[in-house]
Design a protein around this motif. Structure first.
Motif, PDB file in Angstrom:
ATOM      1  N   THR A   1       0.826  -1.203   0.000  1.00  7.74           N
ATOM      2  CA  THR A   1       0.000   0.000   0.000  1.00  7.74           C
ATOM      3  C   THR A   1       0.862   1.255   0.000  1.00  7.74           C
ATOM      4  OG1 THR A   1      -1.760  -1.151   1.206  1.00  7.74           O
ATOM      5  CG2 THR A   1      -1.820   1.254   1.225  1.00  7.74           C
ATOM      6  N   ASP A   2       1.903   1.242   0.808  1.00 11.79           N
ATOM      7  CA  ASP A   2       2.823   2.374   0.900  1.00 11.79           C
ATOM      8  C   ASP A   2       4.198   1.966   0.383  1.00 11.79           C
ATOM      9  OD1 ASP A   2       0.970   4.154   2.407  1.00 11.79           O
ATOM     10  OD2 ASP A   2       1.195   2.578   3.928  1.00 11.79           O
ATOM     11  N   LEU A   3       4.939   2.941  -0.113  1.00  9.53           N
ATOM     12  CA  LEU A   3       6.272   2.693  -0.654  1.00  9.53           C
ATOM     13  C   LEU A   3       7.262   3.660  -0.023  1.00  9.53           C
ATOM     14  CD1 LEU A   3       8.068   1.288  -2.869  1.00  9.53           C
ATOM     15  CD2 LEU A   3       7.465   3.209  -4.350  1.00  9.53           C
ATOM     16  N   TRP A   4       8.426   3.118   0.424  1.00  5.59           N
ATOM     17  CA  TRP A   4       9.483   3.942   0.998  1.00  5.59           C
ATOM     18  C   TRP A   4      10.811   3.599   0.330  1.00  5.59           C
ATOM     19  CZ3 TRP A   4       6.129   1.002   4.001  1.00  5.59           C
ATOM     20  CH2 TRP A   4       5.217   1.712   4.789  1.00  5.59           C
ATOM     21  N   ILE A   5      11.607   4.607   0.036  1.00  3.54           N
ATOM     22  CA  ILE A   5      12.984   4.412  -0.402  1.00  3.54           C
ATOM     23  C   ILE A   5      13.853   5.195   0.578  1.00  3.54           C
ATOM     24  CG2 ILE A   5      14.656   4.669  -2.271  1.00  3.54           C
ATOM     25  CD1 ILE A   5      12.300   4.734  -4.226  1.00  3.54           C
ATOM     26  N   TYR A   6      14.549   4.469   1.455  1.00  4.79           N
ATOM     27  CA  TYR A   6      15.256   5.072   2.581  1.00  4.79           C
ATOM     28  C   TYR A   6      16.755   5.046   2.345  1.00  4.79           C
ATOM     29  CZ  TYR A   6      16.959   5.657   7.392  1.00  4.79           C
ATOM     30  OH  TYR A   6      17.616   6.091   8.513  1.00  4.79           O
ATOM     31  N   ARG A   7      17.378   6.224   2.446  1.00  5.90           N
ATOM     32  CA  ARG A   7      18.826   6.363   2.298  1.00  5.90           C
ATOM     33  C   ARG A   7      19.377   6.904   3.620  1.00  5.90           C
ATOM     34  NH1 ARG A   7      20.338   5.684  -2.872  1.00  5.90           N
ATOM     35  NH2 ARG A   7      18.728   5.860  -4.494  1.00  5.90           N
ATOM     36  N   PRO A   8      19.809   6.017   4.515  1.00  5.90           N
ATOM     37  CA  PRO A   8      20.249   6.476   5.849  1.00  5.90           C
ATOM     38  C   PRO A   8      21.450   7.408   5.817  1.00  5.90           C
ATOM     39  CG  PRO A   8      20.795   4.156   5.501  1.00  5.90           C
ATOM     40  CD  PRO A   8      19.902   4.563   4.380  1.00  5.90           C
ATOM     41  N   GLU A   9      22.377   7.199   4.882  1.00  6.91           N
ATOM     42  CA  GLU A   9      23.568   8.036   4.845  1.00  6.91           C
ATOM     43  C   GLU A   9      23.250   9.460   4.409  1.00  6.91           C
ATOM     44  OE1 GLU A   9      26.466   6.049   2.489  1.00  6.91           O
ATOM     45  OE2 GLU A   9      26.619   4.338   3.843  1.00  6.91           O
ATOM     46  N   GLU A  10      22.121   9.617   3.703  1.00 10.96           N
ATOM     47  CA  GLU A  10      21.671  10.945   3.310  1.00 10.96           C
ATOM     48  C   GLU A  10      20.592  11.467   4.242  1.00 10.96           C
ATOM     49  OE1 GLU A  10      20.561  11.028  -0.798  1.00 10.96           O
ATOM     50  OE2 GLU A  10      22.321   9.895  -1.439  1.00 10.96           O
ATOM     51  N   ASN A  11      20.228  10.622   5.253  1.00  8.24           N
ATOM     52  CA  ASN A  11      19.185  10.985   6.210  1.00  8.24           C
ATOM     53  C   ASN A  11      17.902  11.400   5.481  1.00  8.24           C
ATOM     54  OD1 ASN A  11      18.248  11.290   8.874  1.00  8.24           O
ATOM     55  ND2 ASN A  11      18.659  13.494   8.858  1.00  8.24           N
ATOM     56  N   GLN A  12      17.518  10.577   4.506  1.00  5.91           N
ATOM     57  CA  GLN A  12      16.427  10.943   3.609  1.00  5.91           C
ATOM     58  C   GLN A  12      15.568   9.716   3.291  1.00  5.91           C
ATOM     59  OE1 GLN A  12      16.897  11.512  -0.933  1.00  5.91           O
ATOM     60  NE2 GLN A  12      17.227  13.561  -0.062  1.00  5.91           N
ATOM     61  N   VAL A  13      14.268   9.938   3.199  1.00  2.31           N
ATOM     62  CA  VAL A  13      13.362   8.880   2.760  1.00  2.31           C
ATOM     63  C   VAL A  13      12.377   9.462   1.749  1.00  2.31           C
ATOM     64  CG1 VAL A  13      11.741   9.262   4.692  1.00  2.31           C
ATOM     65  CG2 VAL A  13      11.723   7.074   3.459  1.00  2.31           C
TER      66      VAL A  13
ATOM     67  N   PRO B   1      10.083   6.600   9.671  1.00  4.56           N
ATOM     68  CA  PRO B   1      11.318   7.380   9.535  1.00  4.56           C
ATOM     69  C   PRO B   1      11.898   7.748  10.897  1.00  4.56           C
ATOM     70  CG  PRO B   1       9.620   8.208   8.059  1.00  4.56           C
ATOM     71  CD  PRO B   1       8.950   7.233   8.978  1.00  4.56           C
ATOM     72  N   PRO B   2      13.200   7.578  11.098  1.00  2.68           N
ATOM     73  CA  PRO B   2      13.836   8.018  12.338  1.00  2.68           C
ATOM     74  C   PRO B   2      13.655   9.524  12.511  1.00  2.68           C
ATOM     75  CG  PRO B   2      15.298   6.577  11.088  1.00  2.68           C
ATOM     76  CD  PRO B   2      14.156   6.915  10.185  1.00  2.68           C
ATOM     77  N   PRO B   3      13.645   9.990  13.775  1.00  2.00           N
ATOM     78  CA  PRO B   3      13.513  11.447  14.006  1.00  2.00           C
ATOM     79  C   PRO B   3      14.582  12.231  13.252  1.00  2.00           C
ATOM     80  CG  PRO B   3      13.302  10.226  16.070  1.00  2.00           C
ATOM     81  CD  PRO B   3      13.719   9.224  15.027  1.00  2.00           C
ATOM     82  N   GLY B   4      14.154  13.316  12.638  1.00  2.00           N
ATOM     83  CA  GLY B   4      15.078  14.172  11.912  1.00  2.00           C
ATOM     84  C   GLY B   4      15.302  13.789  10.473  1.00  2.00           C
ATOM     85  N   THR B   5      14.685  12.682  10.021  1.00  2.00           N
ATOM     86  CA  THR B   5      14.854  12.253   8.635  1.00  2.00           C
ATOM     87  C   THR B   5      14.105  13.187   7.684  1.00  2.00           C
ATOM     88  OG1 THR B   5      15.026   9.935   9.312  1.00  2.00           O
ATOM     89  CG2 THR B   5      14.514  10.370   7.007  1.00  2.00           C
ATOM     90  N   GLU B   6      14.760  13.603   6.613  1.00  3.78           N
ATOM     91  CA  GLU B   6      14.092  14.410   5.592  1.00  3.78           C
ATOM     92  C   GLU B   6      13.125  13.519   4.819  1.00  3.78           C
ATOM     93  OE1 GLU B   6      15.075  17.100   1.598  1.00  3.78           O
ATOM     94  OE2 GLU B   6      16.627  15.830   2.511  1.00  3.78           O
ATOM     95  N   ILE B   7      11.872  13.939   4.745  1.00  4.20           N
ATOM     96  CA  ILE B   7      10.838  13.159   4.063  1.00  4.20           C
ATOM     97  C   ILE B   7      10.477  13.843   2.750  1.00  4.20           C
ATOM     98  CG2 ILE B   7       8.491  12.248   4.195  1.00  4.20           C
ATOM     99  CD1 ILE B   7       8.814  12.165   7.234  1.00  4.20           C
ATOM    100  N   ILE B   8      10.616  13.099   1.646  1.00  8.57           N
ATOM    101  CA  ILE B   8      10.297  13.630   0.322  1.00  8.57           C
ATOM    102  C   ILE B   8       9.110  12.868  -0.221  1.00  8.57           C
ATOM    103  CG2 ILE B   8      11.135  13.990  -2.023  1.00  8.57           C
ATOM    104  CD1 ILE B   8      13.972  14.049  -0.893  1.00  8.57           C
ATOM    105  N   GLU B   9       8.036  13.568  -0.493  1.00  8.27           N
ATOM    106  CA  GLU B   9       6.840  12.949  -1.052  1.00  8.27           C
ATOM    107  C   GLU B   9       7.035  12.752  -2.548  1.00  8.27           C
ATOM    108  OE1 GLU B   9       4.088  11.880   0.367  1.00  8.27           O
ATOM    109  OE2 GLU B   9       4.499  12.528   2.431  1.00  8.27           O
ATOM    110  N   MET B  10       6.857  11.519  -3.003  1.00  7.63           N
ATOM    111  CA  MET B  10       6.943  11.236  -4.428  1.00  7.63           C
ATOM    112  C   MET B  10       5.655  11.659  -5.116  1.00  7.63           C
ATOM    113  SD  MET B  10       8.956   7.597  -4.663  1.00  7.63           S
ATOM    114  CE  MET B  10       7.933   6.707  -3.473  1.00  7.63           C
ATOM    115  N   ASP B  11       5.774  11.965  -6.417  1.00 10.79           N
ATOM    116  CA  ASP B  11       4.600  12.336  -7.193  1.00 10.79           C
ATOM    117  C   ASP B  11       3.602  11.218  -7.183  1.00 10.79           C
ATOM    118  OD1 ASP B  11       5.751  14.748  -7.788  1.00 10.79           O
ATOM    119  OD2 ASP B  11       6.546  14.070  -9.734  1.00 10.79           O
TER     120      ASP B  11
END
Length: 224
Positions: free
Chosen positions: A100-112, A213-223
């Protein structure tokens, strides 16, 4: 973005493309010759509605740039359409979906990167074919390729082609009907090949298909 990150972002989009192919309306399943039908039935019996994990090695090649990158990691699959790919390379990242949901998590960039997968999965009814093997007959035209005594090869052509997915080649072990090799190709001739080892059909905690997402992770909403 590094060249490797670009390749693996392309692979994430390829996963989505496979999901789209599987959930698009298709014509009725094609008639298969006896031997091919036996192989497909064997695959379905081995994988349908089962959870499994495997180690993988990935080789991605961009034909136009003559660039090849490799990576490895571990993957988990569960019916229907649940997957987690954990890359263990210089570009560590995870691709996770609960169908239902999709995540692409890059821990070294602190981004999902996150998005609603419902448009791709049609409310969770579909997924990449390894996570819902029952769709293989409906979504693909299946043709036999070179085979031997202990292995068979099949070529899967999407009935609804997308630019990212033109063909899938799979290797099937006999008589176990496991799939140790998957190679995808897009319309530009770029390929992504996976070699799966330590394939295990055992239950595991399906919370791995959820992500907070861990606290402080940048969250980017995909189109959408």
């Amino acid at each position: 973005m590094t060249r490797m990150a670009g390749l693996f972002s392309a692979w994430a989009m390829l996963l989505i493309s496979i999901m789209v192919v599987i959930t698009l309306p298709c014509n009725a399943a094609q008639p298969l010759d006896d031997e091919t039908a036996k192989i497909v039935s064997g695959i379905e019996a081995t994988y349908a509605q089962k959870s499994f994990s495997a180690d993988f090695e990935q080789t991605s090649r961009l034909t136009a740039l003559d660039v090849t990158e490799t990576a490895k990691g571990k993957a988990w699959f569960s019916h229907p359409g649940k997957m987690k790919w954990a890359y263990q390379s210089s570009d560590n990242h995870e691709i996770i979906t609960n169908g239902t949901d999709l995540w692409i998590y890059r821990p070294e960039e602190n981004q999902v990167m996150t998005g609603d997968a419902a448009p791709f999965f049609q409310s969770g009814s579909g997924g990449a074919f390894l996570a819902d093997i029952r769709k293989i007959r409906e979504a693909f035209t299946i043709e036999p390729d070179k085979s031997g005594e202990n292995v068979a090869q099949l070529v899967l052509t999407p009935k609804k082609e997308t630019p990212e997915l033109a063909k899938v080649r799979i290797m099937v072990t006999l008589p176990g009907y496991e799939i140790p090799v998957v190679e995808t190709e897009n319309i530009y001739g770029d390929t992504t090949k996976f070699i799966f080892t330590n394939i295990r059909f055992v239950p595991f905690d399906e919370q791995i298909f959820e992500f907070t997402p861990p606290p402080g992770t940048e969250i980017i909403e995909m189109d959408r």
